[in-house]
Design an enzyme around this catalytic site. Structure first.
Site, PDB file in Angstrom:
ATOM      1  N   GLU A 170       0.809  -1.224   0.000  1.00 53.43           N
ATOM      2  CA  GLU A 170       0.000   0.000   0.000  1.00 53.43           C
ATOM      3  C   GLU A 170       0.844   1.275   0.000  1.00 53.43           C
ATOM      4  O   GLU A 170       0.563   2.208   0.741  1.00 53.43           O
ATOM      5  CB  GLU A 170      -0.911   0.027   1.237  1.00 53.43           C
TER       6      GLU A 170
HETATM    7  C1  TNX Z   1      -4.518  -3.951   4.858  1.00 51.93           C
HETATM    8  S1  TNX Z   1      -2.788  -6.253   4.340  1.00 51.93           S
HETATM    9  C2  TNX Z   1      -3.239  -3.683   5.320  1.00 51.93           C
HETATM   10  C3  TNX Z   1      -3.042  -3.255   6.708  1.00 51.93           C
HETATM   11  C4  TNX Z   1      -4.336  -3.078   7.436  1.00 51.93           C
HETATM   12  C5  TNX Z   1      -5.288  -4.184   7.074  1.00 51.93           C
HETATM   13  C6  TNX Z   1      -6.571  -4.146   7.817  1.00 51.93           C
HETATM   14  C7  TNX Z   1      -1.796  -5.191   4.184  1.00 51.93           C
HETATM   15  C8  TNX Z   1      -0.597  -5.641   3.567  1.00 51.93           C
HETATM   16  N1  TNX Z   1      -2.098  -3.949   4.586  1.00 51.93           N
HETATM   17  O1  TNX Z   1      -2.278  -2.080   6.743  1.00 51.93           O
HETATM   18  O2  TNX Z   1      -4.083  -3.073   8.791  1.00 51.93           O
HETATM   19  O3  TNX Z   1      -5.559  -4.136   5.705  1.00 51.93           O
HETATM   20  O4  TNX Z   1      -7.337  -5.290   7.547  1.00 51.93           O
END
Ligand code: TNX
Length: 504
Positions: free
Chosen positions: A319
């Site tokens: 992300e």
């Molecule tokens: C996605 S999964 C994220 C996290 C969040 C999560 C909450 C991922 C690699 N990144 O930063 O905490 O969703 O479900």
């Protein structure tokens, strides 16, 4: 046992059927062995690791039985009326983690080529005992174990859980409790998500403000917290004794607000942002074009690698929506080189598969099968954490008081009825290291919050990671899982008693 006690004598004793993860092969017999107050645990090996497995078994059985259960070392001989742990290094048939457990009238024997196998044999043995064995106070017994044999080895080498200590901090004692529960279900990797926008949770000696400043925030404005290097080392050692490798994650180049608050100079504009206590993601980035950023990454990875006996360091990479895509690729490739320079292999969330990945690196699938598949095309392996199935922070139902819903609702059944080898076209067992279930803690504050989301879903992931896919059905599993209700209660686990399961 309720209704099952009336089942005809030729039906397998429920105890063997209810071992989770389901063993490769089991042959229950009629009759039972009863553990006596005079029982000993005999280690047939000179390995100190085997002796430590015996000590852990004794410590697990003493509180409820009140028996002394002395541990003795003996070459050959038998453990009349007791439990023998035999290490047979030449016998490779069951691999590094497999074992054979024989419960006979004369005594119990666990045999394995490696100490990890002995440990897993003793976990199956715990599950064959009445649930009250897990109580930490004296219980009445008798301590009967149905006769029979188990032959067992895991499907995947990677059977993990992840705990996000960044959104909310969990102190070492809570992490160790989770390790104990993981070990009972033969999970062997604990991935700790040690840094995020809301907090930095591991002391880095060369950058002390990461924790003195960056450690003092959390989601919702809580007080945060962090592990000293000593705390962290004690978690690693505790885990190792239970055959769990701790995999540290320092998330980069996104998810770094806490680090940016601690060191203004890490920001492209030289201005430290305010601490972040919300739940949004994707707004922070390391400054890709500053050379200082790479000194920072090198220092952090060096210190974390030095605390890590296992081969992997996880560098996040997810992300990174505030990082320019081209800069992201260049950054991750440099990070992979830094990780390697400290003797470790890199793991990243699936987005890292967009870069040129070495075959020794690993990508963790969570969201987009096509992106994760790029890792396999480059010869790298995958850890499977598809969010709609294994994210322990998803709500069970719309009414669940904790958790998120962005990946959907995940019932106990949903969490069980999937297979790692059918998620991504062309990606099968040989491309997959295994399964990992992450608990993100935006909504998770207390131990009972954690228990509620983790259990019972993590137990299903443990079975998916260990047991053969053939013959796994929800109808059988829900009945077997029901038998773990009393066990979890005896362990003090506040699990979600889903109405999908006929709990006892
Ligand atoms: C996605 S999964 C994220 C996290 C969040 C999560 C909450 C991922 C690699 N990144 O930063 O905490 O969703 O479900």
């Amino acid at each position: 046992m309720g209704a099952d006690a009336g089942v005809a004598a030729q039906a397998p004793p429920p105890a063997y059927v209810t071992v989770i993860p389901r063993p490769l092969a089991q042959a229950p017999e009629r009759g039972a062995f009863t553990l006596q107050p005079s029982a000993r645990i005999v280690v047939r090996s000179t390995s100190s690791e085997a002796a430590r497995v015996a000590q852990l078994l004794a410590a697990a059985l003493r509180p409820a039985t009140g028996y002394r259960l002395p541990v003795a070392t003996a070459r050959g001989g038998d453990a009349a009326d007791g439990i023998a742990l035999a290490l047979t290094p030449g016998d490779r048939a069951l691999g590094n983690e497999g074992y054979r457990l024989v419960v006979a009238r004369e005594g119990i024997t666990v045999t394995a080529a490696r100490p990890a196998g002995l440990f897993y044999g003793t976990q199956s043995l715990r599950q064959l005992l009445p649930a009250a064995i897990e109580a930490d106070t004296l219980q009445p017994g008798p301590w009967r174990i149905a006769l029979g044999t188990i032959h067992d080895r895991p499907r995947f080498v990677w059977r993990g859980a992840m705990l996000d200590v960044a959104r909310h901090f969990f102190p070492p004692a809570e992490v160790k409790r989770l390790i104990d529960l993981m070990a009972l279900y033969k999970l062997n990797r604990l991935h700790l998500h040690l840094s995020d926008d809301q907090g930095w949770r591991i002391a880095i000696r060369s950058w002390p403000r990461l924790t003195s400043v960056g450690g003092r925030s959390a989601v919702g404005g809580g007080k945060g917290g962090f592990f000293t290097q000593r705390d962290y080392a004690s978690i690693v050692a505790y885990a190792r004794a239970r055959f769990v490798d701790v995999v540290p994650e320092i998330d980069m180049p996104g998810h770094v607000n806490a680090a940016l608050t601690a060191y203004a100079k890490l920001n492209c504009d030289g201005i430290a942002p305010a601490p972040h206590t919300g739940m949004e993601v994707g707004f922070s980035s390391l400054c890709i074009r500053k050379e200082l950023t790479y000194r920072f990454v090198d220092d952090v990875v060096r210190e974390v690698a030095a605390l890590t006996p296992g081969p992997y360091v996880h560098v996040g990479g997810d992300e990174a929506s505030s990082t320019d895509p081209a800069e992201y690729l260049a950054f991750m490739e440099r990070v992979e080189t830094i990780v390697r320079s400290h003797g470790k292999r890199m793991i990243g969330w699936e987005e890292v598969a967009k870069t040129k990945l070495r075959r020794t690196s690993v990508a963790q699938h969570w969201h987009d099968p096509a992106v994760a598949g790029l890792a396999v095309q480059q010869g790298a392996k995958l850890i499977m954490s598809p969010a709609p199935k294994v994210y322990l922070d998803m709500k069970y139902t719309p009414e669940t008081r904790l958790g998120l819903t962005w990946a959907g609702l995940t019932s106990v059944r949903d969490a069980y009825t999937w297979d790692p080898a059918t998620q991504i076209p062309g990606v099968g067992d040989r491309d997959i290291l295994g399964v990992e279930a992450p608990l993100w803690t935006e909504t998770v504050v207390t131990r009972s919050d954690l228990d509620y989301l983790v259990f019972p879903r993590l137990i299903g992931q443990a079975e998916i990671g260990w047991s053969p896919a053939a013959g796994r059905t929800w109808q059988r599993y829900r009945w077997r899982l029901a038998a773990h209700g009393p066990r979890l209660r005896a362990l003090g686990v506040s699990f979600y008693a889903s109405p999908e399961v006929p709990w006892r």
